[in-house]
Write a protein that holds these residues in place. Structure first.
Motif, PDB file in Angstrom:
ATOM      1  N   TYR A 113       0.814  -1.225   0.000  1.00 51.39           N
ATOM      2  CA  TYR A 113       0.000   0.000   0.000  1.00 51.39           C
ATOM      3  C   TYR A 113       0.844   1.270   0.000  1.00 51.39           C
ATOM      4  O   TYR A 113       0.298   2.363   0.123  1.00 51.39           O
ATOM      5  N   GLY A 114       2.158   1.151  -0.097  1.00 56.68           N
ATOM      6  CA  GLY A 114       3.015   2.322   0.006  1.00 56.68           C
ATOM      7  C   GLY A 114       2.999   2.866   1.432  1.00 56.68           C
ATOM      8  O   GLY A 114       2.487   2.223   2.361  1.00 56.68           O
ATOM      9  N   ALA A 115       3.571   4.043   1.601  1.00 57.24           N
ATOM     10  CA  ALA A 115       3.531   4.773   2.879  1.00 57.24           C
ATOM     11  C   ALA A 115       3.909   6.199   2.529  1.00 57.24           C
ATOM     12  O   ALA A 115       4.828   6.425   1.745  1.00 57.24           O
ATOM     13  N   CYS A 116       3.162   7.146   3.077  1.00 57.38           N
ATOM     14  CA  CYS A 116       3.287   8.538   2.620  1.00 57.38           C
ATOM     15  C   CYS A 116       4.004   9.390   3.670  1.00 57.38           C
ATOM     16  O   CYS A 116       3.608   9.410   4.839  1.00 57.38           O
ATOM     17  N   PRO A 117       5.067  10.106   3.290  1.00 59.93           N
ATOM     18  CA  PRO A 117       5.789  10.936   4.261  1.00 59.93           C
ATOM     19  C   PRO A 117       4.939  12.103   4.770  1.00 59.93           C
ATOM     20  O   PRO A 117       4.033  12.583   4.074  1.00 59.93           O
ATOM     21  N   THR A 118       5.274  12.576   5.947  1.00 58.40           N
ATOM     22  CA  THR A 118       4.527  13.670   6.581  1.00 58.40           C
ATOM     23  C   THR A 118       4.496  14.918   5.688  1.00 58.40           C
ATOM     24  O   THR A 118       3.454  15.553   5.528  1.00 58.40           O
ATOM     25  N   ALA A 119       5.637  15.259   5.069  1.00 61.67           N
ATOM     26  CA  ALA A 119       5.692  16.483   4.253  1.00 61.67           C
ATOM     27  C   ALA A 119       4.715  16.408   3.072  1.00 61.67           C
ATOM     28  O   ALA A 119       4.129  17.416   2.668  1.00 61.67           O
ATOM     29  N   VAL A 120       4.525  15.201   2.540  1.00 66.68           N
ATOM     30  CA  VAL A 120       3.622  15.027   1.400  1.00 66.68           C
ATOM     31  C   VAL A 120       2.166  15.133   1.873  1.00 66.68           C
ATOM     32  O   VAL A 120       1.319  15.756   1.219  1.00 66.68           O
ATOM     33  N   LEU A 121       1.884  14.531   3.035  1.00 64.69           N
ATOM     34  CA  LEU A 121       0.523  14.641   3.582  1.00 64.69           C
ATOM     35  C   LEU A 121       0.199  16.101   3.905  1.00 64.69           C
ATOM     36  O   LEU A 121      -0.939  16.551   3.728  1.00 64.69           O
ATOM     37  N   ARG A 171      -2.745  18.345   2.423  1.00 64.21           N
ATOM     38  CA  ARG A 171      -3.625  19.050   3.356  1.00 64.21           C
ATOM     39  C   ARG A 171      -3.871  20.497   2.907  1.00 64.21           C
ATOM     40  O   ARG A 171      -4.981  21.017   2.984  1.00 64.21           O
ATOM     41  N   ARG A 172      -2.829  21.120   2.373  1.00 57.04           N
ATOM     42  CA  ARG A 172      -2.999  22.510   1.905  1.00 57.04           C
ATOM     43  C   ARG A 172      -3.993  22.557   0.738  1.00 57.04           C
ATOM     44  O   ARG A 172      -4.815  23.459   0.644  1.00 57.04           O
ATOM     45  N   PHE A 173      -3.935  21.556  -0.151  1.00 61.78           N
ATOM     46  CA  PHE A 173      -4.908  21.537  -1.260  1.00 61.78           C
ATOM     47  C   PHE A 173      -6.316  21.227  -0.745  1.00 61.78           C
ATOM     48  O   PHE A 173      -7.306  21.754  -1.256  1.00 61.78           O
ATOM     49  N   ARG A 174      -6.402  20.393   0.287  1.00 60.53           N
ATOM     50  CA  ARG A 174      -7.724  20.111   0.879  1.00 60.53           C
ATOM     51  C   ARG A 174      -8.321  21.389   1.469  1.00 60.53           C
ATOM     52  O   ARG A 174      -9.505  21.657   1.334  1.00 60.53           O
ATOM     53  N   ASP A 175      -7.469  22.161   2.126  1.00 61.23           N
ATOM     54  CA  ASP A 175      -7.955  23.418   2.708  1.00 61.23           C
ATOM     55  C   ASP A 175      -8.485  24.330   1.605  1.00 61.23           C
ATOM     56  O   ASP A 175      -9.534  24.972   1.755  1.00 61.23           O
ATOM     57  N   GLN A 176      -7.753  24.389   0.505  1.00 60.62           N
ATOM     58  CA  GLN A 176      -8.193  25.223  -0.626  1.00 60.62           C
ATOM     59  C   GLN A 176      -9.547  24.736  -1.153  1.00 60.62           C
ATOM     60  O   GLN A 176     -10.449  25.530  -1.412  1.00 60.62           O
ATOM     61  N   MET A 177      -9.706  23.431  -1.269  1.00 60.71           N
ATOM     62  CA  MET A 177     -10.962  22.842  -1.769  1.00 60.71           C
ATOM     63  C   MET A 177     -12.118  23.196  -0.839  1.00 60.71           C
ATOM     64  O   MET A 177     -13.196  23.599  -1.287  1.00 60.71           O
ATOM     65  N   GLU A 178     -11.880  23.063   0.454  1.00 63.28           N
ATOM     66  CA  GLU A 178     -12.978  23.253   1.407  1.00 63.28           C
ATOM     67  C   GLU A 178     -13.301  24.731   1.639  1.00 63.28           C
ATOM     68  O   GLU A 178     -14.399  25.070   2.072  1.00 63.28           O
ATOM     69  N   ILE A 202     -14.530  13.106 -12.788  1.00 60.47           N
ATOM     70  CA  ILE A 202     -15.409  11.926 -12.925  1.00 60.47           C
ATOM     71  C   ILE A 202     -16.362  11.908 -11.736  1.00 60.47           C
ATOM     72  O   ILE A 202     -16.605  10.882 -11.118  1.00 60.47           O
ATOM     73  N   GLY A 203     -16.885  13.092 -11.385  1.00 57.32           N
ATOM     74  CA  GLY A 203     -17.782  13.202 -10.232  1.00 57.32           C
ATOM     75  C   GLY A 203     -17.027  13.732  -9.019  1.00 57.32           C
ATOM     76  O   GLY A 203     -15.792  13.781  -8.999  1.00 57.32           O
ATOM     77  N   THR A 204     -17.782  14.119  -8.009  1.00 56.50           N
ATOM     78  CA  THR A 204     -17.186  14.699  -6.805  1.00 56.50           C
ATOM     79  C   THR A 204     -16.353  13.630  -6.090  1.00 56.50           C
ATOM     80  O   THR A 204     -16.830  12.530  -5.840  1.00 56.50           O
ATOM     81  N   ALA A 205     -15.126  13.977  -5.830  1.00 61.11           N
ATOM     82  CA  ALA A 205     -14.214  13.059  -5.140  1.00 61.11           C
ATOM     83  C   ALA A 205     -13.062  13.902  -4.611  1.00 61.11           C
ATOM     84  O   ALA A 205     -12.974  15.105  -4.901  1.00 61.11           O
ATOM     85  N   ASP A 206     -12.181  13.281  -3.861  1.00 59.75           N
ATOM     86  CA  ASP A 206     -11.018  14.006  -3.358  1.00 59.75           C
ATOM     87  C   ASP A 206      -9.871  13.859  -4.353  1.00 59.75           C
ATOM     88  O   ASP A 206      -9.230  12.820  -4.417  1.00 59.75           O
ATOM     89  N   TYR A 207      -9.648  14.901  -5.141  1.00 61.32           N
ATOM     90  CA  TYR A 207      -8.583  14.879  -6.154  1.00 61.32           C
ATOM     91  C   TYR A 207      -7.268  15.457  -5.610  1.00 61.32           C
ATOM     92  O   TYR A 207      -6.308  15.625  -6.350  1.00 61.32           O
ATOM     93  N   THR A 208      -7.252  15.790  -4.314  1.00 57.92           N
ATOM     94  CA  THR A 208      -6.097  16.534  -3.798  1.00 57.92           C
ATOM     95  C   THR A 208      -4.803  15.718  -3.795  1.00 57.92           C
ATOM     96  O   THR A 208      -3.721  16.291  -3.836  1.00 57.92           O
ATOM     97  N   GLY A 209      -4.925  14.386  -3.745  1.00 59.07           N
ATOM     98  CA  GLY A 209      -3.712  13.560  -3.823  1.00 59.07           C
ATOM     99  C   GLY A 209      -2.949  13.837  -5.118  1.00 59.07           C
ATOM    100  O   GLY A 209      -1.715  13.921  -5.133  1.00 59.07           O
TER     101      GLY A 209
END
Ligand SMILES: Cc1ncc(COP(=O)(O)O)c(C=O)c1O
Length: 402
Positions: A28-36, A40-47, A265-272
């Motif tokens: 499943y991989g593993a994501c570094p804190t800096a990438v998360l 998060r900054r893009f999620r904030d922009q979305m919301e 392709i519909g509402t989803a979280d594209y921030t990744g």
């Protein structure tokens, strides 16, 4: 104070549990804190302004990520679509194929079961047939892989699917050579590169398959739900997502249809996907370049494989040329017929013993077609050789009890 072996000097960048020896980056991989944090900054922009985000901003933002991916994997941006994972990308390709009665689909016994299941479903509906090549494991050479696949091709073969790096056995397939020969026999080529970006250098355009898909949440350590699909110009016209969005009926002069369809392709979280450029930059910063990181991890893999094989008194199952940054070892015992992928428990009791008694997370599974019991190690930037030495000791203890 933990008695577990120390991970590498890079491990502090990840959120992995320090009380677990994590040797399964591959699943499943593993994501570094800096990438998360970037995501998060893009999620904030979305919301903050969802309508503006989805209606005005998203296409231009995805284009920036598309350029970064195209540069990394060696393809043009026009044929590059983002999808949440390889499972869905392969289903999208199969849906676009429109198999006909009598068509044959070539797979092999090292393929990821989701892809084979979706092909089997499509073949059943169409009156087509799935043909499975048997690739010997242990695997003596790239030639052995090439010959096993080509041996089952017939004049009815419509398409061949193969992994560029296999899941249960971690074999690096000769992707370019297979593609050239399959094309010469009039066969379409679908490559499942789920494990490839970040493990070995990749040149999608140079391989020249009709379809190439890969995960970015595995080896490049991007946020979960980030994969790409590249479609060759020969197959791009009329290629569509599984689901058509509320924008699909629009005639657009400003954007080609392939990109317009796949970018929403519909509402989803594209921030990744938006965080991909920052994820790539972060991973590169660890060792200075992708090449340096891949070489570091591959050298660790070869050394770790030797440590485990020495402990078990066995030979490596493949020559070094078939190894990326994962390696599969044949271990004593009989492999479970299901392949070891049942959810809700660790299917092979040895995997559970390694977790419970030694706090090691590493997959123990099998190749049902050939009966062996297998253990696959993964080597990412946060791993150290001490962790595989510890695994080797734990294996000796647990296998002696069986
Ligand atoms: C070879 C291969 N293909 C496809 C997949 C599926 O990836 P995902 O779960 O991201 O769809 C995997 C997952 O491990 C894999 O190993």
């Amino acid at each position: 104070m933990s008695t577990l072996p120390a991970p590498s000097e890079h491990a502090g960048h990840w959120q992995l549990d320090p009380e677990t020896v994590f040797l399964n980056h591959g699943s499943y991989g593993a994501c570094p804190t800096a990438v998360l944090e970037a995501q998060r900054r893009f999620r904030d922009q979305m919301e903050r302004e969802p309508v503006r985000f989805f209606m005005l901003d998203i296409e231009a933002m995805l284009d920036l990520s598309r350029e970064a991916v195209a540069d990394f994997v060696g393809c043009d941006i026009e044929g590059l679509a983002f999808l949440p994972n390889v499972t869905q990308a392969v289903a999208t390709i199969i849906d676009n194929l429109m198999l006909k009665p009598g068509d044959e689909v070539v797979v092999n016994d090292h393929e990821y079961s989701a892809c084979v299941s979706t092909f089997t479903k499509a073949a059943r509906r169409a009156g087509a047939r799935v043909v499975k090549a048997t690739i010997p494991f242990p695997t003596p050479s790239a030639d052995a892989i090439y010959e096993a696949v080509m041996a089952v091709v017939t004049p009815r073969t419509r398409i061949a699917l193969f992994s560029h790096i296999t899941s249960p056995t971690a074999l690096v397939f000769p992707a370019g050579r297979l593609t050239a020969s399959l094309r010469a026999r009039g066969v379409e080529v679908l490559i499942d590169g789920a494990h490839v970006p970040g493990q070995i250098p990749l040149d999608v355009r140079g391989i020249n398959a009709h379809y190439y898909t890969a995960n970015l949440h595995k080896w490049p350590c991007c946020p979960k739900g980030t994969a790409f699909l590249w479609v060759h110009p020969e197959r791009r016209g009329g290629f569509e997502p599984l689901a058509l969005s509320a924008r699909a009926h629009l005639e657009r002069a400003d954007r080609d249809r392939f990109r317009a369809l796949f970018d929403y392709i519909g509402t989803a979280d594209y921030t990744g996907f938006l965080a991909l450029p920052e994820a790539f930059a972060f991973l590169v910063s660890l060792e200075g370049s992708w090449e340096a990181l891949e070489m570091r991890n591959r050298a660790l893999t070869l050394e770790a494989r030797r440590v485990v094989c020495d402990a078990l008194g066995c030979e490596p199952a493949t020559p070094d040329e078939l190894v990326g940054t994962m390696a599969t070892v044949v271990i004593p015992g009989v492999g479970l017929p299901s392949g070891g992928t049942a959810p809700g428990k660790y299917e092979d009791p040895l995997q559970e013993k390694l977790v419970e008694n030694h706090r090691i997370q590493v997959p123990v599974w099998s190749l049902p077609s050939q009966g062996q019991r297998l253990l696959r190690i993964s080597c990412q930037a946060y791993n150290s050789i001490a962790q595989y030495e510890y695994l080797a000791g734990a294996l000796r203890v647990e296998l002696a009890k069986e």
